[in-house]
Design an enzyme around this catalytic site. Structure first.
Site, PDB file in Angstrom:
ATOM      1  N   ARG A   1      -9.526   1.027   9.123  1.00  0.00           N
ATOM      2  CA  ARG A   1      -9.011  -0.303   9.424  1.00  0.00           C
ATOM      3  C   ARG A   1      -9.998  -1.160  10.180  1.00  0.00           C
ATOM      4  O   ARG A   1      -9.683  -2.291  10.536  1.00  0.00           O
ATOM      5  CB  ARG A   1      -7.767  -0.146  10.291  1.00  0.00           C
ATOM      6  CG  ARG A   1      -6.509  -0.571   9.582  1.00  0.00           C
ATOM      7  CD  ARG A   1      -5.389  -0.193  10.497  1.00  0.00           C
ATOM      8  NE  ARG A   1      -4.223  -0.946  10.300  1.00  0.00           N
ATOM      9  CZ  ARG A   1      -3.158  -0.484   9.665  1.00  0.00           C
ATOM     10  NH1 ARG A   1      -3.177   0.677   9.091  1.00  0.00           N
ATOM     11  NH2 ARG A   1      -2.074  -1.210   9.615  1.00  0.00           N
TER      12      ARG A   1
ATOM     13  N   LYS B   1       0.836  -1.209   0.000  1.00  0.00           N
ATOM     14  CA  LYS B   1       0.000   0.000   0.000  1.00  0.00           C
ATOM     15  C   LYS B   1       0.873   1.262   0.000  1.00  0.00           C
ATOM     16  O   LYS B   1       0.680   2.163  -0.807  1.00  0.00           O
ATOM     17  CB  LYS B   1      -0.929   0.024   1.230  1.00  0.00           C
ATOM     18  CG  LYS B   1      -1.785  -1.217   1.382  1.00  0.00           C
ATOM     19  CD  LYS B   1      -2.669  -1.158   2.618  1.00  0.00           C
ATOM     20  CE  LYS B   1      -1.955  -1.163   3.957  1.00  0.00           C
ATOM     21  NZ  LYS B   1      -1.234  -2.399   4.279  1.00  0.00           N
TER      22      LYS B   1
ATOM     23  N   ARG C   1       0.043  -8.502  13.694  1.00  0.00           N
ATOM     24  CA  ARG C   1      -0.572  -7.535  12.782  1.00  0.00           C
ATOM     25  C   ARG C   1      -1.498  -8.250  11.793  1.00  0.00           C
ATOM     26  O   ARG C   1      -2.550  -7.749  11.443  1.00  0.00           O
ATOM     27  CB  ARG C   1       0.517  -6.747  12.036  1.00  0.00           C
ATOM     28  CG  ARG C   1       1.149  -5.668  12.913  1.00  0.00           C
ATOM     29  CD  ARG C   1       2.509  -5.232  12.430  1.00  0.00           C
ATOM     30  NE  ARG C   1       2.527  -4.627  11.123  1.00  0.00           N
ATOM     31  CZ  ARG C   1       3.625  -4.516  10.374  1.00  0.00           C
ATOM     32  NH1 ARG C   1       4.787  -4.950  10.825  1.00  0.00           N
ATOM     33  NH2 ARG C   1       3.564  -3.948   9.203  1.00  0.00           N
TER      34      ARG C   1
ATOM     35  N   ARG D   1      11.797  -1.180  10.757  1.00  0.00           N
ATOM     36  CA  ARG D   1      10.723  -0.728  11.647  1.00  0.00           C
ATOM     37  C   ARG D   1      10.623  -1.659  12.851  1.00  0.00           C
ATOM     38  O   ARG D   1      10.776  -2.869  12.724  1.00  0.00           O
ATOM     39  CB  ARG D   1       9.387  -0.724  10.881  1.00  0.00           C
ATOM     40  CG  ARG D   1       9.002   0.643  10.394  1.00  0.00           C
ATOM     41  CD  ARG D   1       7.833   0.624   9.469  1.00  0.00           C
ATOM     42  NE  ARG D   1       6.639  -0.033   9.956  1.00  0.00           N
ATOM     43  CZ  ARG D   1       5.474  -0.047   9.304  1.00  0.00           C
ATOM     44  NH1 ARG D   1       5.371   0.566   8.139  1.00  0.00           N
ATOM     45  NH2 ARG D   1       4.423  -0.665   9.798  1.00  0.00           N
TER      46      ARG D   1
ATOM     47  N   ARG E   1      11.920  -5.528   4.704  1.00  0.00           N
ATOM     48  CA  ARG E   1      11.739  -4.077   4.500  1.00  0.00           C
ATOM     49  C   ARG E   1      12.762  -3.265   5.304  1.00  0.00           C
ATOM     50  O   ARG E   1      13.056  -3.547   6.454  1.00  0.00           O
ATOM     51  CB  ARG E   1      10.333  -3.652   4.926  1.00  0.00           C
ATOM     52  CG  ARG E   1      10.174  -2.131   4.932  1.00  0.00           C
ATOM     53  CD  ARG E   1       8.747  -1.680   4.980  1.00  0.00           C
ATOM     54  NE  ARG E   1       8.024  -2.144   6.145  1.00  0.00           N
ATOM     55  CZ  ARG E   1       6.715  -1.988   6.308  1.00  0.00           C
ATOM     56  NH1 ARG E   1       6.000  -1.409   5.368  1.00  0.00           N
ATOM     57  NH2 ARG E   1       6.129  -2.434   7.397  1.00  0.00           N
TER      58      ARG E   1
HETATM   59  P1  AP5 Z   1       4.890  -1.494   1.859  1.00  0.00           P
HETATM   60  O1  AP5 Z   1       4.459  -0.762   0.645  1.00  0.00           O
HETATM   61  O2  AP5 Z   1       5.573  -0.711   2.922  1.00  0.00           O
HETATM   62  O3  AP5 Z   1       3.647  -2.298   2.456  1.00  0.00           O
HETATM   63  P2  AP5 Z   1       2.343  -1.788   3.205  1.00  0.00           P
HETATM   64  O4  AP5 Z   1       1.162  -2.469   2.606  1.00  0.00           O
HETATM   65  O5  AP5 Z   1       2.312  -0.288   3.224  1.00  0.00           O
HETATM   66  O6  AP5 Z   1       2.584  -2.422   4.619  1.00  0.00           O
HETATM   67  P3  AP5 Z   1       2.729  -1.798   6.082  1.00  0.00           P
HETATM   68  O7  AP5 Z   1       3.441  -2.813   6.902  1.00  0.00           O
HETATM   69  O8  AP5 Z   1       3.312  -0.427   6.069  1.00  0.00           O
HETATM   70  O9  AP5 Z   1       1.243  -1.731   6.495  1.00  0.00           O
HETATM   71  P4  AP5 Z   1       0.708  -1.820   7.883  1.00  0.00           P
HETATM   72  O10 AP5 Z   1      -0.727  -1.656   7.570  1.00  0.00           O
HETATM   73  O11 AP5 Z   1       1.037  -2.990   8.691  1.00  0.00           O
HETATM   74  O12 AP5 Z   1       1.456  -0.631   8.665  1.00  0.00           O
HETATM   75  P5  AP5 Z   1       1.036   0.872   8.944  1.00  0.00           P
HETATM   76  O13 AP5 Z   1       2.240   1.691   8.837  1.00  0.00           O
HETATM   77  O14 AP5 Z   1      -0.170   1.263   8.183  1.00  0.00           O
HETATM   78  O15 AP5 Z   1       5.818  -2.708   1.395  1.00  0.00           O
HETATM   79  C1  AP5 Z   1       6.417  -3.598   2.315  1.00  0.00           C
HETATM   80  C2  AP5 Z   1       7.768  -4.076   1.770  1.00  0.00           C
HETATM   81  O16 AP5 Z   1       7.567  -4.803   0.560  1.00  0.00           O
HETATM   82  C3  AP5 Z   1       8.744  -2.959   1.390  1.00  0.00           C
HETATM   83  O17 AP5 Z   1      10.030  -3.398   1.695  1.00  0.00           O
HETATM   84  C4  AP5 Z   1       8.580  -2.773  -0.119  1.00  0.00           C
HETATM   85  O18 AP5 Z   1       9.788  -2.326  -0.732  1.00  0.00           O
HETATM   86  C5  AP5 Z   1       8.221  -4.192  -0.564  1.00  0.00           C
HETATM   87  N1  AP5 Z   1       7.224  -4.203  -1.627  1.00  0.00           N
HETATM   88  C6  AP5 Z   1       6.137  -3.396  -1.735  1.00  0.00           C
HETATM   89  N2  AP5 Z   1       5.394  -3.709  -2.789  1.00  0.00           N
HETATM   90  C7  AP5 Z   1       6.013  -4.767  -3.374  1.00  0.00           C
HETATM   91  C8  AP5 Z   1       5.700  -5.543  -4.524  1.00  0.00           C
HETATM   92  N3  AP5 Z   1       4.607  -5.307  -5.255  1.00  0.00           N
HETATM   93  N4  AP5 Z   1       6.554  -6.557  -4.851  1.00  0.00           N
HETATM   94  C9  AP5 Z   1       7.656  -6.812  -4.108  1.00  0.00           C
HETATM   95  N5  AP5 Z   1       8.010  -6.088  -3.013  1.00  0.00           N
HETATM   96  C10 AP5 Z   1       7.191  -5.070  -2.650  1.00  0.00           C
HETATM   97  O19 AP5 Z   1       0.584   0.781  10.469  1.00  0.00           O
HETATM   98  C11 AP5 Z   1       1.496   0.537  11.505  1.00  0.00           C
HETATM   99  C12 AP5 Z   1       0.765   0.527  12.849  1.00  0.00           C
HETATM  100  O20 AP5 Z   1       0.166   1.822  13.088  1.00  0.00           O
HETATM  101  C13 AP5 Z   1      -0.405  -0.457  12.974  1.00  0.00           C
HETATM  102  O21 AP5 Z   1       0.027  -1.750  13.328  1.00  0.00           O
HETATM  103  C14 AP5 Z   1      -1.241   0.220  14.059  1.00  0.00           C
HETATM  104  O22 AP5 Z   1      -0.701   0.005  15.324  1.00  0.00           O
HETATM  105  C15 AP5 Z   1      -1.105   1.693  13.725  1.00  0.00           C
HETATM  106  N6  AP5 Z   1      -2.145   2.154  12.799  1.00  0.00           N
HETATM  107  C16 AP5 Z   1      -1.972   2.597  11.521  1.00  0.00           C
HETATM  108  N7  AP5 Z   1      -3.145   2.926  10.976  1.00  0.00           N
HETATM  109  C17 AP5 Z   1      -4.092   2.702  11.927  1.00  0.00           C
HETATM  110  C18 AP5 Z   1      -5.505   2.826  11.950  1.00  0.00           C
HETATM  111  N8  AP5 Z   1      -6.191   3.246  10.877  1.00  0.00           N
HETATM  112  N9  AP5 Z   1      -6.145   2.505  13.092  1.00  0.00           N
HETATM  113  C19 AP5 Z   1      -5.494   2.087  14.186  1.00  0.00           C
HETATM  114  N10 AP5 Z   1      -4.149   1.915  14.231  1.00  0.00           N
HETATM  115  C20 AP5 Z   1      -3.452   2.223  13.101  1.00  0.00           C
END
Ligand code: AP5
Length: 218
Positions: free
Chosen positions: A88, A13, A171, A160, A127
Site C-alpha cells: 500500500r 478488490k 481512507r 464495518r 457495504r
Molecule cells: P469490496 O470488494 O469489499 O471493495 P475493496 O476494494 O476490497 O474495498 P475495501 O474497503 O475492503 O478496501 P480497503 O483497501 O479500504 O480496506 P482493507 O480491508 O484492505 O467492495 C466494496 C462494496 O462494493 C461491497 O459492498 C461489494 O459488494 C460492492 N462491490 C464490489 N465490487 C462491485 C462492483 N464491481 N460493482 C458494484 N458493487 C461492487 O483495509 C482496511 C484497513 O486496514 C486500512 O484502512 C488500514 O488501516 C489497514 N490496512 C490494510 N492493509 C494495510 C496495509 N497493507 N498497510 C497498512 N495498513 C493496512
C-alpha cells in the site's frame, strides 16, 4: 498464478479476490481481513492496529510486512496467491520484492482497478459484511436473500466500523497520498494491467477472465 490487486477503497478488490480464489484455487490474502481478525482476537498486533484502522490510517509497515512475509511462507501459497490490499506504499512494495526474492517467486500480474471516488463511496456506504464467514454484500448492488442475514450462514450482517463517511474520506486521502505512487512503481514492469473498476461485479470478472485467457492462463 500470483496476483496483486491494487485500487482505492471500494474498488472491488475483496469481491473479485474471493471469486478468483475459488475459481483458481489460490489463497486470498487480505491484509485488512488479517488485521480485523487480530483486532477481534485482541492480539498485541490487533491492539496496535485498531487505532490506525479506526481512523483509516495505514498500520505501520513493519507490522504489515512481517504479517505478509509469514503468510507467504505458508504451504498453501506454493502454487499461487492473491494479495489484496498489500502493498500500500512504496516501502511495502520494496519489502515485498525482497520477500519474493527470498522465496524465489515472481508476480504474474498487478491488477489495478481504476475506480472513481463517487462509485467507490456508494459501494462502501452500502457495504454489509458477514462477521462469521466474511461474505460481502451491498444494500443495493448485492443484497442478501434474507433480511440483513448472510445467505451462507444466516448470521446477522454488520457494517464495518471504518465504513462511515468521515473515515471513508480519510481512507481515500491516505490512498491518494501513499498508495497512488505505486502506480508509477508497477507501471514500469511488464505485468501491470489497468482494468475499469467502475464495471459491475460480473462485468469486472469477465474482463479479468478475458485478460487471463489472452495471457494463456487457465
Ligand atoms: P469490496 O470488494 O469489499 O471493495 P475493496 O476494494 O476490497 O474495498 P475495501 O474497503 O475492503 O478496501 P480497503 O483497501 O479500504 O480496506 P482493507 O480491508 O484492505 O467492495 C466494496 C462494496 O462494493 C461491497 O459492498 C461489494 O459488494 C460492492 N462491490 C464490489 N465490487 C462491485 C462492483 N464491481 N460493482 C458494484 N458493487 C461492487 O483495509 C482496511 C484497513 O486496514 C486500512 O484502512 C488500514 O488501516 C489497514 N490496512 C490494510 N492493509 C494495510 C496495509 N497493507 N498497510 C497498512 N495498513 C493496512
Amino acid at each position: 498464478m500470483r496476483l496483486i490487486l491494487l485500487g482505492p477503497p471500494g474498488a472491488g478488490k475483496g469481491t473479485q479476490a474471493a471469486v478468483l480464489s475459488k475459481d483458481y484455487s489460490m489463497p486470498h490474502i487480505s491484509t485488512g481481513q488479517i488485521l480485523r481478525e487480530a483486532v477481534e482476537k485482541k492480539t498485541s498486533t490487533g491492539n496496535t492496529a485498531k487505532g490506525f484502522m479506526d481512523k483509516g490510517e495505514l498500520v505501520p509497515d513493519e507490522i504489515v510486512s512481517k504479517m505478509v512475509a509469514e503468510r507467504l511462507a505458508e504451504k498453501d501459497t506454493k502454487n499461487g496467491f492473491i494479495l489484496d490490499g498489500f502493498p500500500r506504499n512504496k516501502n511495502q512494495a520494496i519489502q515485498l520484492d525482497e520477500q519474493l526474492k527470498i522465496i524465489n517467486v515472481k508476480i504474474d500480474f498487478v491488477l489495478y482497478f481504476k475506480t472513481s471516488e463517487t462509485t467507490a463511496i456508494k459501494r462502501l456506504t452500502g457495504r454489509r459484511v458477514c462477521p462469521k464467514c466474511g461474505l460481502n454484500y451491498h444494500t443495493v448492488n448485492r443484497p442478501p436473500k434474507h433480511d440483513n442475514a448472510c445467505d451462507m450462514c444466516r448470521t446477522l450482517l454488520i457494517q464495518r466500523l471504518d465504513d462511515n463517511e468521515e473515515t471513508i474520506r480519510n481512507r481515500f486521502k491516505v490512498y491518494q497520498d501513499q498508495t497512488t505512487p505505486l502506480l508509477d512503481y508497477y507501471s514500469q514492469t511488464g505485468y501491470f494491467k489497468e482494468i475499469c473498476g467502475d464495471l459491475g461485479v460480473n462485468g469486472l470478472n469477465k474482463k479479468l477472465e478475458e485478460l487471463f485467457k489472452a495471457e494463456h492462463i487457465t
